[in-house]
Design a protein around this motif. Structure first.
Motif, PDB file in Angstrom:
ATOM      1  N   ARG A  86       4.815  27.950  12.623  1.00 42.61           N
ATOM      2  CA  ARG A  86       3.465  27.454  12.363  1.00 42.61           C
ATOM      3  C   ARG A  86       2.901  26.698  13.567  1.00 42.61           C
ATOM      4  O   ARG A  86       1.731  26.874  13.922  1.00 42.61           O
ATOM      5  N   VAL A  87       3.713  25.855  14.194  1.00 46.00           N
ATOM      6  CA  VAL A  87       3.217  25.067  15.327  1.00 46.00           C
ATOM      7  C   VAL A  87       3.823  25.514  16.650  1.00 46.00           C
ATOM      8  O   VAL A  87       3.359  25.093  17.713  1.00 46.00           O
ATOM      9  N   GLY A  88       4.869  26.340  16.610  1.00 51.30           N
ATOM     10  CA  GLY A  88       5.441  26.846  17.852  1.00 51.30           C
ATOM     11  C   GLY A  88       6.684  26.113  18.288  1.00 51.30           C
ATOM     12  O   GLY A  88       6.922  24.959  17.924  1.00 51.30           O
ATOM     13  N   ARG A  89       7.475  26.817  19.103  1.00 51.44           N
ATOM     14  CA  ARG A  89       8.737  26.240  19.588  1.00 51.44           C
ATOM     15  C   ARG A  89       8.500  25.065  20.539  1.00 51.44           C
ATOM     16  O   ARG A  89       9.157  24.032  20.456  1.00 51.44           O
ATOM     17  N   LEU A  90       7.572  25.238  21.454  1.00 49.37           N
ATOM     18  CA  LEU A  90       7.399  24.233  22.506  1.00 49.37           C
ATOM     19  C   LEU A  90       6.875  22.908  21.956  1.00 49.37           C
ATOM     20  O   LEU A  90       7.308  21.839  22.382  1.00 49.37           O
ATOM     21  N   ARG A  91       5.949  22.974  21.028  1.00 45.32           N
ATOM     22  CA  ARG A  91       5.362  21.727  20.523  1.00 45.32           C
ATOM     23  C   ARG A  91       6.394  20.883  19.774  1.00 45.32           C
ATOM     24  O   ARG A  91       6.472  19.675  19.979  1.00 45.32           O
ATOM     25  N   ILE A  92       7.166  21.535  18.901  1.00 46.21           N
ATOM     26  CA  ILE A  92       8.143  20.714  18.171  1.00 46.21           C
ATOM     27  C   ILE A  92       9.278  20.273  19.097  1.00 46.21           C
ATOM     28  O   ILE A  92       9.906  19.236  18.856  1.00 46.21           O
ATOM     29  N   GLN A  93       9.524  21.033  20.162  1.00 45.68           N
ATOM     30  CA  GLN A  93      10.541  20.614  21.126  1.00 45.68           C
ATOM     31  C   GLN A  93      10.087  19.393  21.905  1.00 45.68           C
ATOM     32  O   GLN A  93      10.851  18.423  22.066  1.00 45.68           O
ATOM     33  N   VAL A  94       8.850  19.415  22.382  1.00 44.40           N
ATOM     34  CA  VAL A  94       8.327  18.268  23.126  1.00 44.40           C
ATOM     35  C   VAL A  94       8.229  17.028  22.234  1.00 44.40           C
ATOM     36  O   VAL A  94       8.664  15.936  22.606  1.00 44.40           O
ATOM     37  N   VAL A  95       7.673  17.208  21.033  1.00 41.61           N
ATOM     38  CA  VAL A  95       7.546  16.067  20.113  1.00 41.61           C
ATOM     39  C   VAL A  95       8.919  15.519  19.762  1.00 41.61           C
ATOM     40  O   VAL A  95       9.125  14.294  19.717  1.00 41.61           O
ATOM     41  N   GLY A  96       9.894  16.409  19.542  1.00 40.25           N
ATOM     42  CA  GLY A  96      11.244  15.957  19.235  1.00 40.25           C
ATOM     43  C   GLY A  96      11.846  15.130  20.351  1.00 40.25           C
ATOM     44  O   GLY A  96      12.400  14.046  20.122  1.00 40.25           O
ATOM     45  N   PHE A  97      11.742  15.617  21.595  1.00 39.88           N
ATOM     46  CA  PHE A  97      12.289  14.873  22.728  1.00 39.88           C
ATOM     47  C   PHE A  97      11.598  13.505  22.887  1.00 39.88           C
ATOM     48  O   PHE A  97      12.258  12.490  23.126  1.00 39.88           O
ATOM     49  N   VAL A  98      10.272  13.498  22.780  1.00 38.20           N
ATOM     50  CA  VAL A  98       9.528  12.249  22.978  1.00 38.20           C
ATOM     51  C   VAL A  98       9.916  11.209  21.929  1.00 38.20           C
ATOM     52  O   VAL A  98      10.186  10.030  22.251  1.00 38.20           O
ATOM     53  N   LEU A  99       9.958  11.611  20.671  1.00 39.07           N
ATOM     54  CA  LEU A  99      10.284  10.659  19.611  1.00 39.07           C
ATOM     55  C   LEU A  99      11.743  10.221  19.684  1.00 39.07           C
ATOM     56  O   LEU A  99      12.060   9.054  19.398  1.00 39.07           O
TER      57      LEU A  99
END
Length: 497
Positions: free
Chosen positions: A343-356
């Motif tokens: 739904r939101v894509g691999r890259l977005r949840i990867q970046v958000v995951g790393f940042v948080l």
């Protein structure tokens, strides 16, 4: 024009065979997690059995060795079985990796010796053998699921396979707690504890062995048969057997035989077209596994779980803590990834995951410095949630999507091997810095934990940068887009916007 059988696979509706493939492939990941993450409570048992002169605590070097030797086997297994998956076939070597896992688990239970050194050496050998099978299962499970999946739900299917890692962690904790309670009702004898830890290790093979038949009955993937073996007719026949699609719909009308590959693996052209993708996948998996394995395998030391009872009490406490983390944070993170990945894509949840994750580790460091009571459980657990609903899952998915079929399993194995090298560094480095949690100098131990937490945060920042600079989005893109042979034809995903 793409082959009809592959276009049909991309457009196929979700059906029974997809769910069957998830369970069959997922059972390998389940066993991987069970065998890797049951070792922390077992080392507490081993301490009570073989290290009574050391306050019933296993030496940090021996504990680190039990963790690292399986990871070393995993590195080798990923490289070897990844290569075999592309040269021999996914299905042909899939069962062999499972047999190695079963043999390794059973062998761990039968580790023998007249001294503690010989028992641990025997256990280390079988854990290395187990690691070989575990390593082989990673690239094969991811590649098979990606090649069977439809384009719309491919990420969710692969994430569902990988979510069995969380179920495996929980299962290892539950089995450990049950075994400890059953044996703990008796008088606390060394012989009972010696039987208990062996039983815990061997029980992990049961669900995987039950799926062995179905694993052997799976056909070769159509993408391997058509694009690597160049047998399009056989690919159509295989898919006609397992998918709810008539053979006439997927058979080629005017078959033009696929062209043989124009460049080999690791050639100049390969690196020109796919070198950045391989570097990004390997670097990101290396970084996330330093964080994931060091914080997961060593959490009993971070939270200083007391070891002042019997062997069963000690193992029960560690397993109970692991179960809480798995139930509250780890498994929900995997399920969130299944829901969000397409739904939101691999890259977005990867970046958000790393940042948080970075923010949580830095804040935990601040709180740990200001408050000697330790790291807040909820904040520490949320780091696992965002790891699994983020880079820990996406690093498993993306290598199975980026590379051409003839290189897919090999490249996934290379990226996974880089990850397990990171896991070895993370697990061994933790014990080196923290003294395994057993240093009598409380201040020195506390400083070591602070260094670990702030380092994990820094690694997450590095993961964010690598993702944004090098990684491509693969959501909604057919796997065959990566089969293009020339730069002008390559239709790969876009970098992070």
């Amino acid at each position: 024009m793409p082959l009809r059988v592959l276009s049909t696979l991309d457009a196929a509706k979700t059906q029974y065979y997809h769910f069957k493939a998830i369970i069959v492939a997922g059972m390998g990941i389940f066993t991987d997690a069970y065998d890797l993450f049951c070792i922390p409570p077992i080392t507490r048992m081993l301490g009570h059995i073989y290290y009574k002169s050391n306050n019933s605590r296993i030496q940090p070097a021996a504990e680190a060795a039990m963790l690292v030797v399986a990871l070393l086997g995993t590195v080798i297994g990923q490289l070897v079985f990844g290569w075999l998956g592309d040269h021999v076939g996914r299905r042909r070597v899939y069962g062999f990796s499972l047999m190695l896992m079963i043999a390794g688990s059973i062998g761990c239970g039968f580790s023998m010796g007249t001294t503690q050194a010989r028992v641990l050496a025997s256990l280390g050998f079988f854990r290395f053998l187990l690691g070989l099978g575990i390593g082989g299962d990673y690239p094969l499970s991811a590649t098979i699921m990606s090649e069977f999946a439809n384009k719309k739900k491919r990420g969710a299917f692969i994430a569902a396979v990988f979510s069995m890692q969380g179920i495996g962690i929980l299962a290892s904790s539950i089995v450990t707690m049950v075994v400890c309670r059953i044996f703990g009702r008796k008088d606390h004898s060394t012989n009972d504890a010696d039987i208990a830890w062996r039983l815990i290790l061997m029980l992990g093979v049961v669900p995987t062995a039950l799926t062995y038949y179905w694993r052997m009955m799976m056909p070769e993937t159509a993408r391997y048969t058509a694009l690597v073996e160049l047998n399009v007719l056989q690919a159509a026949r295989d898919m006609g057997r397992v998918l709810d699609v008539p053979l006439s719909q997927i058979a080629e009308v005017d078959l033009v035989p696929p062209s043989p590959p124009s460049y080999p693996l690791f050639s100049r052209k390969f690196f020109f077209l796919h070198g950045r993708d391989l570097l990004a996948c390997s670097a990101l998996w290396f970084l996330i596994d330093i964080v994931f394995y060091s914080s997961n395998l060593c959490q009993s030391h971070i939270f200083d779980i007391k070891d002042d009872g019997s062997a069963f009490d000690a193992a029960f406490k560690v397993a109970q803590f692991q179960a809480k983390v798995a139930c509250y944070f780890t498994i929900p993170g995997y399920f969130a990834a299944v829901f969000l990945i397409d739904r939101v894509g691999r890259l977005r949840i990867q970046v958000v995951g790393f940042v948080l994750m970075a923010g949580l580790y830095f804040f935990c460091t601040y709180l740990y410095i200001k408050d000697s009571r330790g790291v807040p459980f909820v904040m520490y657990g949320m780091a696992f949630f965002f790891a699994n609903c983020g880079p820990n899952t996406t690093t498993f998915i993306v290598p199975a999507e980026l590379f051409p079929a003839r290189f897919r399993s090999t490249c996934h194995g290379i990226a996974g091997a880089a990850g397990k090298l990171g896991a070895m560094i993370g697990a061994a480095g933790f014990f080196l810095i923290s003294k395994g949690g057993d240093d009598p100098n409380r201040d020195e131990k506390k400083t070591g934990i602070e260094v670990i937490l702030i380092t994990l945060g820094g690694i997450c920042v590095a993961g964010t940068a690598v993702t944004m600079l090098l990684t491509r989005e693969t959501m909604g893109i057919s796997l065959e887009d990566n089969e293009k042979e020339y730069e002008g034809e390559s239709v790969q995903g876009k970098c992070f916007p």
